[in-house]
Design an enzyme around this catalytic site. Structure first.
Site, PDB file in Angstrom:
ATOM      1  N   ASN A   7       0.869  -1.182   0.000  1.00 12.31           N
ATOM      2  CA  ASN A   7       0.000   0.000   0.000  1.00 12.31           C
ATOM      3  C   ASN A   7       0.908   1.235   0.000  1.00 12.31           C
ATOM      4  O   ASN A   7       1.454   1.600   1.032  1.00 12.31           O
ATOM      5  CB  ASN A   7      -0.879  -0.057   1.266  1.00 12.31           C
ATOM      6  CG  ASN A   7      -1.815   1.129   1.379  1.00 12.31           C
ATOM      7  OD1 ASN A   7      -1.819   2.024   0.529  1.00 12.31           O
ATOM      8  ND2 ASN A   7      -2.594   1.164   2.439  1.00 12.31           N
ATOM      9  N   LYS A  14       3.179   0.761   3.153  1.00 10.61           N
ATOM     10  CA  LYS A  14       2.882  -0.261   4.156  1.00 10.61           C
ATOM     11  C   LYS A  14       2.892  -1.605   3.449  1.00 10.61           C
ATOM     12  O   LYS A  14       2.474  -1.695   2.293  1.00 10.61           O
ATOM     13  CB  LYS A  14       1.495  -0.025   4.761  1.00 10.61           C
ATOM     14  CG  LYS A  14       1.398   1.224   5.596  1.00 10.61           C
ATOM     15  CD  LYS A  14       0.041   1.262   6.304  1.00 10.61           C
ATOM     16  CE  LYS A  14      -0.328   2.660   6.702  1.00 10.61           C
ATOM     17  NZ  LYS A  14      -1.744   2.937   6.743  1.00 10.61           N
ATOM     18  N   ARG A  90      -2.692  -2.016  -3.319  1.00  4.72           N
ATOM     19  CA  ARG A  90      -3.836  -1.143  -3.129  1.00  4.72           C
ATOM     20  C   ARG A  90      -3.681   0.029  -4.094  1.00  4.72           C
ATOM     21  O   ARG A  90      -2.630   0.691  -4.099  1.00  4.72           O
ATOM     22  CB  ARG A  90      -3.859  -0.629  -1.689  1.00  4.72           C
ATOM     23  CG  ARG A  90      -4.997   0.306  -1.455  1.00  4.72           C
ATOM     24  CD  ARG A  90      -5.012   0.812  -0.041  1.00  4.72           C
ATOM     25  NE  ARG A  90      -6.202   1.610   0.169  1.00  4.72           N
ATOM     26  CZ  ARG A  90      -6.497   2.190   1.315  1.00  4.72           C
ATOM     27  NH1 ARG A  90      -5.702   2.052   2.346  1.00  4.72           N
ATOM     28  NH2 ARG A  90      -7.587   2.896   1.435  1.00  4.72           N
ATOM     29  N   HIS A 179     -12.409   3.874   0.082  1.00  6.75           N
ATOM     30  CA  HIS A 179     -12.432   2.851   1.152  1.00  6.75           C
ATOM     31  C   HIS A 179     -13.201   1.616   0.679  1.00  6.75           C
ATOM     32  O   HIS A 179     -13.741   0.869   1.496  1.00  6.75           O
ATOM     33  CB  HIS A 179     -13.139   3.351   2.433  1.00  6.75           C
ATOM     34  CG  HIS A 179     -12.438   4.449   3.165  1.00  6.75           C
ATOM     35  ND1 HIS A 179     -13.105   5.517   3.719  1.00  6.75           N
ATOM     36  CD2 HIS A 179     -11.131   4.626   3.463  1.00  6.75           C
ATOM     37  CE1 HIS A 179     -12.244   6.320   4.307  1.00  6.75           C
ATOM     38  NE2 HIS A 179     -11.037   5.801   4.176  1.00  6.75           N
ATOM     39  N   HIS A 207     -17.351   3.373   8.022  1.00  5.82           N
ATOM     40  CA  HIS A 207     -15.886   3.288   8.146  1.00  5.82           C
ATOM     41  C   HIS A 207     -15.420   4.624   8.714  1.00  5.82           C
ATOM     42  O   HIS A 207     -15.353   5.629   8.000  1.00  5.82           O
ATOM     43  CB  HIS A 207     -15.268   3.018   6.767  1.00  5.82           C
ATOM     44  CG  HIS A 207     -13.772   3.004   6.762  1.00  5.82           C
ATOM     45  ND1 HIS A 207     -13.028   1.857   6.559  1.00  5.82           N
ATOM     46  CD2 HIS A 207     -12.870   3.993   6.955  1.00  5.82           C
ATOM     47  CE1 HIS A 207     -11.744   2.147   6.629  1.00  5.82           C
ATOM     48  NE2 HIS A 207     -11.620   3.451   6.860  1.00  5.82           N
ATOM     49  N   ARG A 240     -10.504  16.643   6.988  1.00  4.54           N
ATOM     50  CA  ARG A 240     -11.287  17.024   5.796  1.00  4.54           C
ATOM     51  C   ARG A 240     -12.647  17.554   6.224  1.00  4.54           C
ATOM     52  O   ARG A 240     -13.266  17.022   7.133  1.00  4.54           O
ATOM     53  CB  ARG A 240     -11.486  15.826   4.867  1.00  4.54           C
ATOM     54  CG  ARG A 240     -10.214  15.294   4.244  1.00  4.54           C
ATOM     55  CD  ARG A 240     -10.558  14.274   3.168  1.00  4.54           C
ATOM     56  NE  ARG A 240      -9.385  13.542   2.722  1.00  4.54           N
ATOM     57  CZ  ARG A 240      -9.200  12.242   2.940  1.00  4.54           C
ATOM     58  NH1 ARG A 240     -10.116  11.526   3.564  1.00  4.54           N
ATOM     59  NH2 ARG A 240      -8.109  11.657   2.509  1.00  4.54           N
ATOM     60  N   ASP A 282      -7.130  13.646  16.133  1.00  3.87           N
ATOM     61  CA  ASP A 282      -7.228  12.337  16.795  1.00  3.87           C
ATOM     62  C   ASP A 282      -8.331  12.378  17.846  1.00  3.87           C
ATOM     63  O   ASP A 282      -8.325  13.244  18.729  1.00  3.87           O
ATOM     64  CB  ASP A 282      -5.884  11.971  17.422  1.00  3.87           C
ATOM     65  CG  ASP A 282      -5.855  10.518  17.854  1.00  3.87           C
ATOM     66  OD1 ASP A 282      -6.754  10.101  18.627  1.00  3.87           O
ATOM     67  OD2 ASP A 282      -4.946   9.792  17.418  1.00  3.87           O
ATOM     68  N   ARG A 284      -8.928  10.567  20.354  1.00  3.61           N
ATOM     69  CA  ARG A 284      -8.520  10.396  21.756  1.00  3.61           C
ATOM     70  C   ARG A 284      -8.191  11.746  22.366  1.00  3.61           C
ATOM     71  O   ARG A 284      -8.559  12.046  23.504  1.00  3.61           O
ATOM     72  CB  ARG A 284      -7.324   9.440  21.854  1.00  3.61           C
ATOM     73  CG  ARG A 284      -7.712   8.013  21.543  1.00  3.61           C
ATOM     74  CD  ARG A 284      -6.539   7.168  21.179  1.00  3.61           C
ATOM     75  NE  ARG A 284      -6.024   7.517  19.851  1.00  3.61           N
ATOM     76  CZ  ARG A 284      -5.245   6.742  19.130  1.00  3.61           C
ATOM     77  NH1 ARG A 284      -4.845   5.586  19.609  1.00  3.61           N
ATOM     78  NH2 ARG A 284      -4.832   7.108  17.943  1.00  3.61           N
ATOM     79  N   GLY A 330     -10.504   2.916  12.796  1.00  2.00           N
ATOM     80  CA  GLY A 330      -9.960   3.405  14.072  1.00  2.00           C
ATOM     81  C   GLY A 330     -11.000   3.891  15.069  1.00  2.00           C
ATOM     82  O   GLY A 330     -11.015   3.443  16.221  1.00  2.00           O
ATOM     83  N   GLU A 333     -14.079   1.148  15.452  1.00  2.00           N
ATOM     84  CA  GLU A 333     -13.762  -0.068  16.217  1.00  2.00           C
ATOM     85  C   GLU A 333     -13.429   0.211  17.673  1.00  2.00           C
ATOM     86  O   GLU A 333     -13.590  -0.664  18.524  1.00  2.00           O
ATOM     87  CB  GLU A 333     -12.557  -0.785  15.573  1.00  2.00           C
ATOM     88  CG  GLU A 333     -12.880  -1.409  14.239  1.00  2.00           C
ATOM     89  CD  GLU A 333     -11.640  -1.876  13.494  1.00  2.00           C
ATOM     90  OE1 GLU A 333     -10.668  -2.312  14.130  1.00  2.00           O
ATOM     91  OE2 GLU A 333     -11.649  -1.784  12.246  1.00  2.00           O
ATOM     92  N   GLU A 383      -8.081  -4.465   5.511  1.00  3.64           N
ATOM     93  CA  GLU A 383      -7.941  -4.193   4.084  1.00  3.64           C
ATOM     94  C   GLU A 383      -6.844  -5.044   3.450  1.00  3.64           C
ATOM     95  O   GLU A 383      -6.962  -5.466   2.309  1.00  3.64           O
ATOM     96  CB  GLU A 383      -7.686  -2.697   3.869  1.00  3.64           C
ATOM     97  CG  GLU A 383      -8.951  -1.881   4.119  1.00  3.64           C
ATOM     98  CD  GLU A 383      -8.704  -0.391   4.285  1.00  3.64           C
ATOM     99  OE1 GLU A 383      -8.157  -0.001   5.324  1.00  3.64           O
ATOM    100  OE2 GLU A 383      -9.066   0.365   3.379  1.00  3.64           O
TER     101      GLU A 383
HETATM  102  P1  ADP Z   1      -6.590   5.732   8.709  1.00  5.09           P
HETATM  103  O1  ADP Z   1      -6.400   4.282   8.306  1.00  5.09           O
HETATM  104  O2  ADP Z   1      -7.658   6.458   7.952  1.00  5.09           O
HETATM  105  O3  ADP Z   1      -5.336   6.506   8.891  1.00  5.09           O
HETATM  106  P2  ADP Z   1      -7.598   4.586  11.176  1.00  5.09           P
HETATM  107  O4  ADP Z   1      -8.742   3.797  10.697  1.00  5.09           O
HETATM  108  O5  ADP Z   1      -6.389   3.869  11.676  1.00  5.09           O
HETATM  109  O6  ADP Z   1      -7.203   5.720  10.157  1.00  5.09           O
HETATM  110  O7  ADP Z   1      -8.136   5.536  12.353  1.00  5.09           O
HETATM  111  C1  ADP Z   1      -7.282   6.403  13.028  1.00  5.09           C
HETATM  112  C2  ADP Z   1      -8.105   7.245  13.979  1.00  5.09           C
HETATM  113  O8  ADP Z   1      -8.831   6.382  14.862  1.00  5.09           O
HETATM  114  C3  ADP Z   1      -7.263   8.107  14.903  1.00  5.09           C
HETATM  115  O9  ADP Z   1      -6.977   9.333  14.315  1.00  5.09           O
HETATM  116  C4  ADP Z   1      -8.162   8.271  16.091  1.00  5.09           C
HETATM  117  O10 ADP Z   1      -8.974   9.405  15.883  1.00  5.09           O
HETATM  118  C5  ADP Z   1      -9.055   7.056  16.082  1.00  5.09           C
HETATM  119  N1  ADP Z   1      -8.796   6.151  17.196  1.00  5.09           N
HETATM  120  C6  ADP Z   1      -7.925   5.129  17.274  1.00  5.09           C
HETATM  121  N2  ADP Z   1      -7.991   4.519  18.483  1.00  5.09           N
HETATM  122  C7  ADP Z   1      -8.929   5.174  19.196  1.00  5.09           C
HETATM  123  C8  ADP Z   1      -9.485   5.047  20.507  1.00  5.09           C
HETATM  124  N3  ADP Z   1      -9.070   4.116  21.349  1.00  5.09           N
HETATM  125  N4  ADP Z   1     -10.445   5.923  20.871  1.00  5.09           N
HETATM  126  C9  ADP Z   1     -10.885   6.875  20.040  1.00  5.09           C
HETATM  127  N5  ADP Z   1     -10.409   7.036  18.789  1.00  5.09           N
HETATM  128  C10 ADP Z   1      -9.460   6.214  18.375  1.00  5.09           C
END
Ligand code: ADP
Length: 396
Positions: A7, A14, A90, A179, A207, A240, A282, A284, A330, A333, A383
């Site tokens: 990817n 990756k 990808r 996606h 997603h 975005r 993020d 978190r 992210g 899940e 993926e």
């Molecule tokens: P991408 O593949 O689009 O880069 P991901 O699907 O890995 O992104 O998602 C990353 C995002 O998921 C992070 O920016 C964060 O906002 C969120 N994230 C990851 N772990 C947690 C968590 N434990 N609690 C809340 N948000 C989380």
């Protein structure tokens, strides 16, 4: 079969080596800062993670280094590269011509190249990865798996924009969606896991990651999705903006003397929950800031959940019903509070969430109560595995 999944981004790559029979990851990692200086991360299954700095002027050097790590005496898990059966790439944009995964040949490369206009940040990088693999592993089959392919079943009423038709005819301006590999994988997993009838099912996949998109999947086929010509359309995302009145651009351009390219960078990189909160992209960090009383962080989280809930509502309307909603990526899940916040808008669908089930993590999980009229589930996306499966289908 052993499938190397690649990817490529513009300065990163990756990779995962996957055994297609057991679906186990044999080794994985990434190369970063390609074209700047270069760093490789390599982790064999059950082994220590290694990190090395090394010059990577182009993707070819990066892939050469990955291949060396896979076979060298110290870190390797393969005796020789002959053991790699195929490479799955990808690829962001397949336009309207490449509607499913393809075995890469000159004709496929020409179409991916044509689609660089539609995916200017990703398709050139994807092509670099493809060419590097062809050079370094001559004769091995390469397969392209497109982010846009799963959405190609959308009907014209869903993918056309309300602008003069000539732009569709001249430049193929329309919604493509992204996606797709994840939406395809998660909708299939949800149908299997929840025991739905593929040919008589209505599933909405959310997603929610750094980039976020939603799709409506009827009888296993995508009928609508939130991203558009580019990944900018739809939900409020990490950085975005998602949907907005296009006249906003003209207004800011006039007030601040910015050109269209600066404005698009602003919409792609400085907007979304990051732009609104001024804190972070993020979730978190946003949760933490919101709990500490930061009102703009709270506003950003409210805007995110509200937009997701509105899209879910519109896709229930598009399909005239829904059997299941699947959260993935992210945020989807991992962020139980966000899932609950989104579902709090969906009481009219007869949805109720079981807080204990919603707090679990790591595997397929139903998070709605048994009497919920619509089943809500968390389905972790994968993926790379989806790309490996598609690759096997085309080369076996
Ligand atoms: P991408 O593949 O689009 O880069 P991901 O699907 O890995 O992104 O998602 C990353 C995002 O998921 C992070 O920016 C964060 O906002 C969120 N994230 C990851 N772990 C947690 C968590 N434990 N609690 C809340 N948000 C989380």
């Amino acid at each position: 079969m052993k499938i190397l999944v690649i990817n490529c981004g513009s300065s990163s790559l990756k990779y995962q080596l996957i055994d297609s029979e057991s679906e186990a990851v044999l080794a994985k990692g990434l190369c970063e800062r390609i074209g700047i200086d270069g760093r490789l991360v390599y982790q064999p299954a059950g082994g220590e993670k290694e990190m090395v700095e090394a010059a990577m002027p182009t993707h070819t050097e990066a892939i050469r280094m990955v291949l060396d790590y896979l076979v060298n005496e110290k870190t390797g898990i393969l005796k020789s590269l002959d053991e790699v059966d195929a490479i799955g790439h990808r690829v962001l944009h397949g336009g309207a011509k490449l509607t499913s995964s393809v075995l890469i040949d000159d004709a496929a490369i020409a179409v991916i190249d044509e689609c660089c206009d539609l995916g200017p940040l990703h398709n050139p990088a994807n092509l670099m990865g493809i060419r590097a693999c062809m050079e370094l592993m001559p004769g091995k089959p390469n397969v392209a798996v497109f982010d846009t392919a799963f959405h190609q079943t959308m009907p014209p009423k869903a993918y056309m924009y309300g602008i003069p038709y000539e732009y569709y005819e001249k430049y193929q301006i329309r919604k493509y969606g992204f996606h797709g590999t994840s939406h395809s994988f998660v909708s299939k997993e949800a149908i299997k896991f929840l025991g739905l009838d593929k040919d008589n099912s209505k599933v909405i996949v959310a997603h929610l990651g750094n980039g976020s998109s939603i799709s409506a999947v009827e009888n296993g086929k995508c009928v609508d999705t939130s991203m558009g010509l580019t990944p900018l359309e739809g939900l409020v995302m990490g950085t975005r903006s998602g949907d907005l009145d296009p006249a906003v651009l003209e207004y800011i351009a006039r007030k601040e003397g910015k050109d269209i390219f600066e404005l698009l960078t602003m919409l792609n990189k400085k907007s979304g929950v990051m732009g609104v909160s001024g804190v972070s992209s993020d979730f978190r960090d946003l949760d933490e800031a919101s709990k500490a009383g930061n009102e703009r962080a709270t506003l950003a989280l409210d805007m995110f959940s509200y937009r997701v809930a509105k899209y879910i509502g519109s896709y229930v309307a598009a399909m005239n019903g829904v059997d299941a909603i699947a959260f993935t990526a992210g945020i989807g899940e991992n962020d139980a509070a966000m899932r609950e916040k989104i579902c709090s808008y969906l009481g009219y669908l007869g949805i109720t969430i079981d807080p204990e089930a919603n707090s679990k993590r790591g595997s397929n999980q139903v998070i709605s109560t048994p009497d919920s009229r619509v089943t809500v589930a968390v389905i972790p996306t994968n993926e790379e595995l989806a790309i490996a499966r598609e690759t096997v289908e085309l080369v076996k």
